[in-house]
Design an enzyme around this catalytic site. Structure first.
Site, PDB file in Angstrom:
ATOM      1  N   GLU A  53       0.840  -1.205   0.000  1.00 17.37           N
ATOM      2  CA  GLU A  53       0.000   0.000   0.000  1.00 17.37           C
ATOM      3  C   GLU A  53       0.877   1.258   0.000  1.00 17.37           C
ATOM      4  OE1 GLU A  53      -0.113  -2.580   1.990  1.00 17.37           O
ATOM      5  OE2 GLU A  53      -2.054  -2.896   2.926  1.00 17.37           O
ATOM      6  N   CYS A  76      -2.643  -3.674   7.177  1.00 14.77           N
ATOM      7  CA  CYS A  76      -2.292  -3.935   8.579  1.00 14.77           C
ATOM      8  C   CYS A  76      -2.712  -2.755   9.454  1.00 14.77           C
ATOM      9  CB  CYS A  76      -0.798  -4.218   8.712  1.00 14.77           C
ATOM     10  SG  CYS A  76       0.240  -2.827   8.267  1.00 14.77           S
ATOM     11  N   ARG A 185      11.908 -25.215  -4.256  1.00 13.93           N
ATOM     12  CA  ARG A 185      13.057 -24.840  -3.414  1.00 13.93           C
ATOM     13  C   ARG A 185      13.098 -23.318  -3.299  1.00 13.93           C
ATOM     14  NH1 ARG A 185      18.194 -28.775  -5.033  1.00 13.93           N
ATOM     15  NH2 ARG A 185      17.164 -30.741  -4.516  1.00 13.93           N
ATOM     16  N   THR A 197      20.143 -39.806   2.818  1.00 15.17           N
ATOM     17  CA  THR A 197      20.114 -39.157   1.502  1.00 15.17           C
ATOM     18  C   THR A 197      21.417 -38.386   1.271  1.00 15.17           C
ATOM     19  OG1 THR A 197      17.720 -39.061   1.468  1.00 15.17           O
ATOM     20  CG2 THR A 197      18.854 -37.434   0.115  1.00 15.17           C
ATOM     21  N   ASP A 201      23.449 -39.685  -1.887  1.00 16.32           N
ATOM     22  CA  ASP A 201      23.385 -38.843  -3.099  1.00 16.32           C
ATOM     23  C   ASP A 201      24.326 -37.645  -3.069  1.00 16.32           C
ATOM     24  OD1 ASP A 201      21.351 -40.549  -3.718  1.00 16.32           O
ATOM     25  OD2 ASP A 201      19.726 -39.131  -3.322  1.00 16.32           O
TER      26      ASP A 201
END
Ligand SMILES: NC(=O)c1ccc[n+]([C@@H]2O[C@H](COP(=O)([O-])OP(=O)(O)OC[C@H]3O[C@@H](n4cnc5c(N)ncnc54)[C@H](OP(=O)(O)O)[C@@H]3O)[C@@H](O)[C@H]2O)c1
Length: 363
Positions: A53, A76, A185, A197, A201
């Site tokens: 705004e 707000c 992501r 993992t 990997d």
């Protein structure tokens, strides 16, 4: 589409472009319209910077007097890092405010609208509210629960395998699906994996999308601190890495990570790491959205805790088979169907050769 919907739709489109970059604040846009001309427009680009705004009113200047303002989220009403926007709208001489979403933030919750009405403005509520609510689904969850909104991303074959029985997993889905996965992501404050993992990997867990992107904080559940200092998430300093460990990890093992300022070892007061405690901690650190990218054991821990709010499934048109081939959610699983959370499919799309299904937890 009437005039109010037309302008609100434009504002929503602007706000959509900022999803993921305003955390821990919501994505918001505003338009100031006078005599059917847009005289001011603004988006909130980043926490700590002016609200939508404020930008829109500054651009409108004196033309704001007697104009309409369109805001995707109720202005707000509290003094935070910036003064209340409801006051700025009133002070600028706006005569009519059109609002899409209500702000569930207890500091606002209808007060912005009340304030404008009591100052004599005409306030129109709920214009394209559903569309606008969707933009801030993760923010609304975080504000209400003080914990991140959790997305589980899974990439598998038609028969639900994430690897062959021999352990080959690169790649089951195509490039378009993998690229699409990276946008999650970009939109997440943190990404979480289990230590297996990391060991299997050695992922970097950074965001790789065209034109660059925001890297999430990397979170690893690793009760015995088996992550090696040589891992990419340790050697790559582009974004913080937070490793949750149990209480029995030897001091010298932890010491090996002290030379990496972007790495934090977060000790838990027990041997096992509880998914719900991880979420509480992340919420305290202003992590509003968490993306879980595996493996199956960690995914199962969050599923059993009832803490997976959205599932992004990429399904490749392949059949892999094999009794021992991994599936996206493994571990103990849930014994009774009555205890299984129900999800609602909100979209199905073709991404390259693959199918993408987005499902959201009901209730
Ligand atoms: N295709 C895909 O999309 C994809 C994605 C990711 C991974 N993967 C594959 O998945 C495999 C790894 O999966 P995984 O199921 O063996 O392991 P994982 O989920 O990556 O890691 C599990 C380990 O995390 C640690 N952990 C700490 N706290 C935990 C908690 N509350 N709940 C669960 N685990 C916790 C445990 O080790 P400690 O007891 O030592 O703490 C546990 O053994 C790899 O082969 C990887 O290639 C595939």
């Amino acid at each position: 589409m009437d005039r109010d919907e037309h302008y609100m739709s434009l504002a929503i489109q602007m706000a959509r472009e900022t999803v993921g970059q305003t955390s821990p604040n919501p994505s918001v846009a505003a338009l100031v319209v006078k005599d059917n001309q847009v005289v001011g427009m603004g988006v909130h680009v980043k926490a700590g910077e002016p609200h939508a705004e404020v930008h829109a009113l500054a651009m409108a200047g004196e033309k704001a007097e007697g104009a309409d303002i369109y805001v995707t989220l109720e202005p707000c009403s509290h003094y935070g890092k910036t003064p209340p926007c409801a006051k700025a709208v009133i002070d600028a001489g706006i005569k009519r405010a059109v609002v899409a979403s209500h702000d569930p933030n207890p500091k606002v919750a209808g007060r912005g609208i009340e304030w404008m009405r009591s100052a004599g403005l005409e306030v129109v509520e709920n214009v394209l509210a559903e569309e606008a609510d969707e933009l801030n689904r993760t923010f609304f969850h975080y504000i209400q629960h003080k914990e991140p909104y959790v997305r589980l991303k899974m990439a598998m074959s038609l028969d639900g395998k994430i690897a062959t029985a021999a352990g080959e997993s690169k790649w089951i889905t195509g490039e378009a699906a993998r690229l699409d996965g990276h946008t999650y992501r970009h939109q997440s404050d943190a990404i979480l994996v289990g230590v297996n993992t990391v060991l299997a990997d050695d992922p970097s867990l950074t965001t790789r999308i065209e034109g660059g992107g925001r890297h999430p904080i990397r979170v690893v559940l690793d009760s015995q601190l088996r992550t090696p200092p040589s891992a990419k998430i340790i050697q790559n300093e582009e974004t913080p890495t937070w490793i949750f460990v149990g209480q029995k990890v030897e001091a010298d093992k932890k010491e090996a990570f002290s030379q990496y300022p972007h790495v934090s070892i977060i000790e838990q007061p027990y041997d096992r790491i509880e998914a719900s405690d991880v979420l509480t901690y992340l919420g305290e650190q202003n992590v509003t959205t968490l993306l879980i990218e595996g493996g199956g054991t960690v995914a199962d821990a969050f599923v059993r805790a009832g803490k997976v709010h959205e599932v992004i499934t990429y399904m490749a048109p392949k059949l892999i088979g094999g009794e021992g081939a991994l599936t996206p959610v493994s571990g103990k699983g849930i014994a009774h169907l009555a205890d299984v959370d129900a999800y609602q499919v909100v979209s199905t799309d073709k991404v390259g050769e693959d199918v993408k299904i987005v499902s959201i937890k009901k209730g």
